[in-house]
Design a protein around this motif. Structure first.
Motif, PDB file in Angstrom:
ATOM      1  N   ALA A 100      40.791 122.529  63.515  1.00 52.90           N
ATOM      2  CA  ALA A 100      40.010 123.746  63.249  1.00 52.90           C
ATOM      3  C   ALA A 100      38.670 123.761  63.975  1.00 52.90           C
ATOM      4  O   ALA A 100      37.814 124.582  63.681  1.00 52.90           O
ATOM      5  N   GLN A 101      38.490 122.838  64.928  1.00 54.46           N
ATOM      6  CA  GLN A 101      37.264 122.775  65.727  1.00 54.46           C
ATOM      7  C   GLN A 101      36.021 122.653  64.852  1.00 54.46           C
ATOM      8  O   GLN A 101      35.004 123.308  65.100  1.00 54.46           O
ATOM      9  N   ALA A 102      36.097 121.795  63.839  1.00 54.70           N
ATOM     10  CA  ALA A 102      34.951 121.572  62.965  1.00 54.70           C
ATOM     11  C   ALA A 102      33.905 120.711  63.664  1.00 54.70           C
ATOM     12  O   ALA A 102      34.234 119.710  64.300  1.00 54.70           O
ATOM     13  N   LYS A 103      32.662 121.107  63.532  1.00 50.08           N
ATOM     14  CA  LYS A 103      31.531 120.374  64.110  1.00 50.08           C
ATOM     15  C   LYS A 103      30.662 119.863  62.962  1.00 50.08           C
ATOM     16  O   LYS A 103      30.194 120.652  62.138  1.00 50.08           O
ATOM     17  N   VAL A 104      30.442 118.553  62.885  1.00 49.87           N
ATOM     18  CA  VAL A 104      29.672 117.992  61.782  1.00 49.87           C
ATOM     19  C   VAL A 104      28.180 118.270  61.964  1.00 49.87           C
ATOM     20  O   VAL A 104      27.650 118.199  63.075  1.00 49.87           O
ATOM     21  N   LEU A 105      27.510 118.594  60.867  1.00 48.52           N
ATOM     22  CA  LEU A 105      26.081 118.888  60.881  1.00 48.52           C
ATOM     23  C   LEU A 105      25.293 117.930  59.986  1.00 48.52           C
ATOM     24  O   LEU A 105      24.318 117.333  60.405  1.00 48.52           O
ATOM     25  N   LEU A 106      25.738 117.820  58.734  1.00 44.66           N
ATOM     26  CA  LEU A 106      25.038 117.022  57.732  1.00 44.66           C
ATOM     27  C   LEU A 106      26.045 116.175  56.965  1.00 44.66           C
ATOM     28  O   LEU A 106      27.247 116.380  57.071  1.00 44.66           O
ATOM     29  N   LYS A 107      25.538 115.234  56.184  1.00 40.25           N
ATOM     30  CA  LYS A 107      26.394 114.530  55.235  1.00 40.25           C
ATOM     31  C   LYS A 107      25.641 114.353  53.923  1.00 40.25           C
ATOM     32  O   LYS A 107      24.405 114.275  53.893  1.00 40.25           O
ATOM     33  N   ASP A 227      30.708 112.532  52.501  1.00 37.11           N
ATOM     34  CA  ASP A 227      31.302 113.824  52.850  1.00 37.11           C
ATOM     35  C   ASP A 227      30.408 114.619  53.791  1.00 37.11           C
ATOM     36  O   ASP A 227      29.224 114.824  53.516  1.00 37.11           O
ATOM     37  N   PRO A 228      30.974 115.112  54.906  1.00 36.89           N
ATOM     38  CA  PRO A 228      30.182 115.872  55.871  1.00 36.89           C
ATOM     39  C   PRO A 228      30.180 117.380  55.597  1.00 36.89           C
ATOM     40  O   PRO A 228      31.133 117.924  55.028  1.00 36.89           O
ATOM     41  N   PHE A 229      29.113 118.021  56.027  1.00 40.94           N
ATOM     42  CA  PHE A 229      29.015 119.480  56.027  1.00 40.94           C
ATOM     43  C   PHE A 229      29.214 119.921  57.467  1.00 40.94           C
ATOM     44  O   PHE A 229      28.512 119.469  58.374  1.00 40.94           O
ATOM     45  N   CYS A 230      30.174 120.811  57.691  1.00 37.79           N
ATOM     46  CA  CYS A 230      30.581 121.171  59.050  1.00 37.79           C
ATOM     47  C   CYS A 230      30.523 122.676  59.280  1.00 37.79           C
ATOM     48  O   CYS A 230      30.573 123.468  58.344  1.00 37.79           O
ATOM     49  N   VAL A 231      30.469 123.025  60.548  1.00 37.27           N
ATOM     50  CA  VAL A 231      30.525 124.419  60.968  1.00 37.27           C
ATOM     51  C   VAL A 231      31.696 124.583  61.916  1.00 37.27           C
ATOM     52  O   VAL A 231      32.083 123.638  62.613  1.00 37.27           O
ATOM     53  N   ARG A 232      32.281 125.753  61.928  1.00 36.05           N
ATOM     54  CA  ARG A 232      33.314 126.060  62.906  1.00 36.05           C
ATOM     55  C   ARG A 232      32.655 126.184  64.284  1.00 36.05           C
ATOM     56  O   ARG A 232      31.643 126.873  64.427  1.00 36.05           O
ATOM     57  N   GLN A 233      33.175 125.518  65.292  1.00 33.88           N
ATOM     58  CA  GLN A 233      32.515 125.440  66.587  1.00 33.88           C
ATOM     59  C   GLN A 233      32.225 126.817  67.184  1.00 33.88           C
ATOM     60  O   GLN A 233      31.133 127.049  67.716  1.00 33.88           O
ATOM     61  N   ASP A 234      33.169 127.750  67.096  1.00 37.54           N
ATOM     62  CA  ASP A 234      32.928 129.067  67.683  1.00 37.54           C
ATOM     63  C   ASP A 234      31.841 129.828  66.937  1.00 37.54           C
ATOM     64  O   ASP A 234      31.102 130.616  67.536  1.00 37.54           O
TER      65      ASP A 234
END
Length: 296
Positions: A100-107, A227-234
């Protein structure tokens, strides 16, 4: 082998619309954050509505909280763009990154920057080793859960055990439910998380209703990245400023709230800190060791 999946699929929304101001960047019409009911689902719904309201006030953009029924559902929700951001488990992030092209930001930080997987059994059970679980009933959280299934699988396989060696395997959907199954004597053992190495911050301490119950730790894992907090890359590519504003808003929501338990089901109870993809290399190694297909 009986598999029981408990959970819910809910979209919690704050419907009032706002228009973002003071930015040259395009603004998304709304933001949807996905979460998994890893602990108490009712608390998660209540906290989700409160957090959405607070974030919406800070961002001037409608914010929704999407509660997925399980890990696979959350990956699919990001893949199909139903969610823009998501709190994944560490292993789910590895799947989401691929699919799903998840990009990690925080944990999250609960007790430490890392947590542990443990397999526990009531002391009264008489079970004193992993091998003694053969022919017993065992509760797992979800087949994509790091602490609730995958890490325990590595340990069990080293002992020559697979799911078919148990009398019954139950997938409960969340850690609280696994503890409830133990307390109700529906299973003999359960694989759950602990926020510390000694088990003083284990799921059984957090969610157990029988405070007199005593548990034996049969096995514990090496430290697992939180556990990471992620955003969709697009989404990130289209709205980088909005993404960073949301990151800081989440950090502030936790740091500025005097009651650290206000959003604990979603944000943890201590800190949110920056995270990188490389920090999850040990999880990728675990996934490789189990030869798991990275597909939702």
């Amino acid at each position: 082998m009986k598999r029981l999946i408990l959970g819910l699929l809910t979209l919690l929304s704050i419907s009032t619309a706002f228009a973002a101001e003071g930015t040259s960047e395009a603004v998304p019409p709304s933001i949807t954050i996905g979460v998994i009911p890893g602990g108490n689902p009712e608390n998660l719904r209540e906290q989700g509505l409160a957090l959405a309201k607070e974030l919406q006030a800070k961002l001037n953009i409608p914010v929704n909280i999407y509660v997925s029924k399980n890990y696979v559902g959350l990956i699919e929700a990001m893949k199909t763009k139903k969610v823009d951001f998501a709190f994944f488990s560490s292993s789910t992030y590895v799947f989401a990154e691929q699919q799903a092209q998840a990009k990690v930001l925080l944990k999250k930080v609960w007790h430490e920057p890392y947590y542990y997987s443990m397999i526990i059994t009531p002391q009264r059970s008489g079970i004193k080793s992993l091998k003694a679980l053969k022919g017993k009933k065992v509760a797992f959280v979800d087949d994509k859960s790091s602490s609730g299934y995958l890490y325990p699988q590595v340990a069990l396989r080293k002992e020559g055990l697979s799911d078919t060696d148990f009398k019954e395997v139950v997938f409960t959907g969340n850690h609280q439910a696994s503890i409830q199954f133990l307390e109700a004597k529906k299973v003999d053992a359960a694989a759950v998380f602990s926020d510390d190495e000694k088990g003083t911050q284990g799921a059984w301490e957090k969610f157990g209703t029988d405070k007199k119950a005593k548990y034996r730790i049969l096995w514990k894992s090496a430290p697992i990245p939180n556990d990471p907090f992620c955003v969709r890359q697009d989404f990130y590519d289209a709205y980088p400023k909005t993404t960073h504003t949301l990151m800081f808003a989440l950090i502030d929501a936790l740091e500025q709230n005097r009651n650290k338990d206000t959003y604990s089901e979603i944000l943890g109870s201590r800190d949110l800190m920056p995270a990188t993809s490389k920090q999850y290399d040990p999880v990728r190694e675990m996934v490789k060791a189990l030869n798991i297909e990275l597909k939702p």
